[in-house]
Design a protein around this motif. Structure first.
Motif, PDB file in Angstrom:
ATOM      1  N   ALA A  86      -0.606   0.485 -11.105  1.00 17.81           N
ATOM      2  CA  ALA A  86      -0.547  -0.888 -11.622  1.00 17.81           C
ATOM      3  C   ALA A  86       0.893  -1.346 -11.814  1.00 17.81           C
ATOM      4  CB  ALA A  86      -1.324  -0.983 -12.938  1.00 17.81           C
ATOM      5  N   LEU A  87       1.756  -0.451 -12.279  1.00 23.85           N
ATOM      6  CA  LEU A  87       3.170  -0.810 -12.465  1.00 23.85           C
ATOM      7  C   LEU A  87       3.841  -1.135 -11.132  1.00 23.85           C
ATOM      8  CD1 LEU A  87       4.290   1.731 -15.221  1.00 23.85           C
ATOM      9  CD2 LEU A  87       3.983  -0.751 -15.462  1.00 23.85           C
ATOM     10  N   VAL A  88       3.543  -0.341 -10.099  1.00 28.25           N
ATOM     11  CA  VAL A  88       4.108  -0.625  -8.774  1.00 28.25           C
ATOM     12  C   VAL A  88       3.605  -1.980  -8.280  1.00 28.25           C
ATOM     13  CG1 VAL A  88       4.139   0.083  -6.350  1.00 28.25           C
ATOM     14  CG2 VAL A  88       4.436   1.791  -8.135  1.00 28.25           C
ATOM     15  N   GLY A  89       2.298  -2.236  -8.423  1.00 30.62           N
ATOM     16  CA  GLY A  89       1.742  -3.520  -8.008  1.00 30.62           C
ATOM     17  C   GLY A  89       2.360  -4.681  -8.764  1.00 30.62           C
ATOM     18  N   LEU A  90       2.620  -4.479 -10.054  1.00 31.29           N
ATOM     19  CA  LEU A  90       3.226  -5.528 -10.876  1.00 31.29           C
ATOM     20  C   LEU A  90       4.644  -5.835 -10.406  1.00 31.29           C
ATOM     21  CD1 LEU A  90       3.052  -7.363 -13.400  1.00 31.29           C
ATOM     22  CD2 LEU A  90       3.948  -5.433 -14.726  1.00 31.29           C
ATOM     23  N   VAL A  91       5.448  -4.778 -10.199  1.00 32.25           N
ATOM     24  CA  VAL A  91       6.830  -4.984  -9.744  1.00 32.25           C
ATOM     25  C   VAL A  91       6.845  -5.666  -8.378  1.00 32.25           C
ATOM     26  CG1 VAL A  91       8.937  -3.779  -9.005  1.00 32.25           C
ATOM     27  CG2 VAL A  91       7.783  -3.091 -11.126  1.00 32.25           C
ATOM     28  N   TRP A  92       6.001  -5.184  -7.458  1.00 29.86           N
ATOM     29  CA  TRP A  92       5.938  -5.781  -6.120  1.00 29.86           C
ATOM     30  C   TRP A  92       5.494  -7.246  -6.205  1.00 29.86           C
ATOM     31  CZ3 TRP A  92       2.243  -8.194  -3.188  1.00 29.86           C
ATOM     32  CH2 TRP A  92       2.538  -8.373  -1.830  1.00 29.86           C
ATOM     33  N   GLY A  93       4.454  -7.511  -6.991  1.00 30.27           N
ATOM     34  CA  GLY A  93       3.922  -8.862  -7.105  1.00 30.27           C
ATOM     35  C   GLY A  93       4.916  -9.833  -7.711  1.00 30.27           C
ATOM     36  N   VAL A  94       5.592  -9.413  -8.778  1.00 30.01           N
ATOM     37  CA  VAL A  94       6.590 -10.279  -9.411  1.00 30.01           C
ATOM     38  C   VAL A  94       7.741 -10.539  -8.435  1.00 30.01           C
ATOM     39  CG1 VAL A  94       8.330 -10.383 -11.245  1.00 30.01           C
ATOM     40  CG2 VAL A  94       5.986  -9.682 -11.783  1.00 30.01           C
ATOM     41  N   LEU A 127       0.832  -1.201   0.000  1.00 29.97           N
ATOM     42  CA  LEU A 127       0.000   0.000   0.000  1.00 29.97           C
ATOM     43  C   LEU A 127       0.869   1.254   0.000  1.00 29.97           C
ATOM     44  CD1 LEU A 127      -2.707   1.454   0.145  1.00 29.97           C
ATOM     45  CD2 LEU A 127      -2.682   1.108   2.628  1.00 29.97           C
ATOM     46  N   LEU A 128       1.881   1.293   0.856  1.00 31.01           N
ATOM     47  CA  LEU A 128       2.764   2.462   0.919  1.00 31.01           C
ATOM     48  C   LEU A 128       3.510   2.656  -0.396  1.00 31.01           C
ATOM     49  CD1 LEU A 128       3.978   4.792   2.528  1.00 31.01           C
ATOM     50  CD2 LEU A 128       5.696   3.186   3.404  1.00 31.01           C
ATOM     51  N   LEU A 129       3.999   1.566  -0.984  1.00 33.27           N
ATOM     52  CA  LEU A 129       4.700   1.671  -2.268  1.00 33.27           C
ATOM     53  C   LEU A 129       3.769   2.173  -3.369  1.00 33.27           C
ATOM     54  CD1 LEU A 129       6.893  -1.567  -2.222  1.00 33.27           C
ATOM     55  CD2 LEU A 129       7.680   0.807  -2.007  1.00 33.27           C
ATOM     56  N   CYS A 130       2.517   1.713  -3.363  1.00 31.76           N
ATOM     57  CA  CYS A 130       1.545   2.178  -4.362  1.00 31.76           C
ATOM     58  C   CYS A 130       1.282   3.670  -4.201  1.00 31.76           C
ATOM     59  CB  CYS A 130       0.248   1.395  -4.250  1.00 31.76           C
ATOM     60  SG  CYS A 130       0.365  -0.309  -4.822  1.00 31.76           S
ATOM     61  N   LEU A 131       1.089   4.111  -2.967  1.00 30.86           N
ATOM     62  CA  LEU A 131       0.850   5.537  -2.711  1.00 30.86           C
ATOM     63  C   LEU A 131       2.048   6.367  -3.170  1.00 30.86           C
ATOM     64  CD1 LEU A 131      -0.739   5.218   0.839  1.00 30.86           C
ATOM     65  CD2 LEU A 131      -1.947   5.880  -1.252  1.00 30.86           C
ATOM     66  N   LEU A 132       3.256   5.937  -2.797  1.00 34.86           N
ATOM     67  CA  LEU A 132       4.468   6.654  -3.210  1.00 34.86           C
ATOM     68  C   LEU A 132       4.642   6.629  -4.728  1.00 34.86           C
ATOM     69  CD1 LEU A 132       7.089   5.539  -0.545  1.00 34.86           C
ATOM     70  CD2 LEU A 132       6.381   7.892  -1.043  1.00 34.86           C
ATOM     71  N   GLY A 133       4.431   5.451  -5.321  1.00 27.97           N
ATOM     72  CA  GLY A 133       4.602   5.321  -6.770  1.00 27.97           C
ATOM     73  C   GLY A 133       3.659   6.210  -7.551  1.00 27.97           C
ATOM     74  N   VAL A 134       2.404   6.278  -7.115  1.00 24.51           N
ATOM     75  CA  VAL A 134       1.429   7.136  -7.799  1.00 24.51           C
ATOM     76  C   VAL A 134       1.789   8.606  -7.596  1.00 24.51           C
ATOM     77  CG1 VAL A 134      -0.987   7.884  -7.818  1.00 24.51           C
ATOM     78  CG2 VAL A 134      -0.440   5.447  -7.754  1.00 24.51           C
ATOM     79  N   GLY A 135       2.059   9.007  -6.362  1.00 25.42           N
ATOM     80  CA  GLY A 135       2.379  10.404  -6.089  1.00 25.42           C
ATOM     81  C   GLY A 135       3.620  10.868  -6.837  1.00 25.42           C
ATOM     82  N   LEU A 136       4.692  10.087  -6.755  1.00 23.07           N
ATOM     83  CA  LEU A 136       5.936  10.458  -7.439  1.00 23.07           C
ATOM     84  C   LEU A 136       5.784  10.349  -8.961  1.00 23.07           C
ATOM     85  CD1 LEU A 136       8.491   8.724  -5.052  1.00 23.07           C
ATOM     86  CD2 LEU A 136       8.104  11.192  -5.314  1.00 23.07           C
TER      87      LEU A 136
END
Length: 197
Positions: A176-184, A90-99
């Protein structure tokens, strides 16, 4: 009568954050100007808006849509997940979207809403639970990918009849890209650990 779901730590986090979303939505005249993604304010040092902009929404419909999706996503995909994995994603998604919006979408001056991070949670959650339901999760991943591609297609209409602003489709892509990287990474690390135990 069906039993109530077990209140796991991850589900508790989902409910606490859902209540926070609701409280911020009740006070939009205060929360929106103070917390929304505002490029000029971020340039002036109000960096918290990179994260907090995703917790405020433009109207009741926008809030209800994202709040419902967040609770469903947290319940279906992350209820039994480790709190550490869920909170990190969740934190990575928030950061990834904001940045991502700040550095790669310079035309966007204002943004509010959780939909970008939700796309990341959805993709990450699908990959996290892939082994449990590979066919269903594979189909869901294809649907999300098709939606992202369609939204990025030149000429895509970003207007929405129930939203006062255009849909920020780049937020969906970055999440979605952050979720993909995290998931992989999660799947690959899990496979590596299982081989080296």
């Amino acid at each position: 009568m069906p039993a109530l779901p077990r209140l796991t730590p991850s589900l508790q986090l989902t409910l606490i954050l859902a209540i926070t979303l609701l409280l911020l939505g009740v006070l939009p005249s205060w929360s929106e100007p103070l917390l929304e993604f505002n490029r000029a304010a971020i340039d002036d040092g109000q960096w918290w808006r990179l994260l907090t902009g995703q917790w405020v929404h433009y109207g009741a419909y926008h809030l209800a849509m994202n709040l419902g999706a967040f609770v469903l996503c947290g319940y279906i995909l992350f209820r039994d997940a480790s709190l550490k994995h869920y909170a990190t994603l969740l934190l990575l998604c928030l950061l990834g979207v904001g940045l991502g919006l700040f550095f790669f979408s310079p035309e966007l001056d204002y943004y509010a809403g959780l939909s970008g991070a939700l796309h990341g949670l959805l993709v990450g959650g699908i990959l996290l639970t892939f082994r449990e339901m590979p066919w269903m999760n594979g189909a869901a991943l294809l649907v999300v990918a098709a939606k992202i591609v369609q939204e990025q297609w030149p000429g895509f209409d970003t207007s929405h009849p129930l939203l006062p602003v255009p849909v920020a489709v780049d937020a969906h892509l970055y999440g979605a890209l952050v979720g993909l990287v995290w998931g992989v990474a999660f799947v690959v690390l899990g496979a590596w650990r299982s081989r080296h135990v």
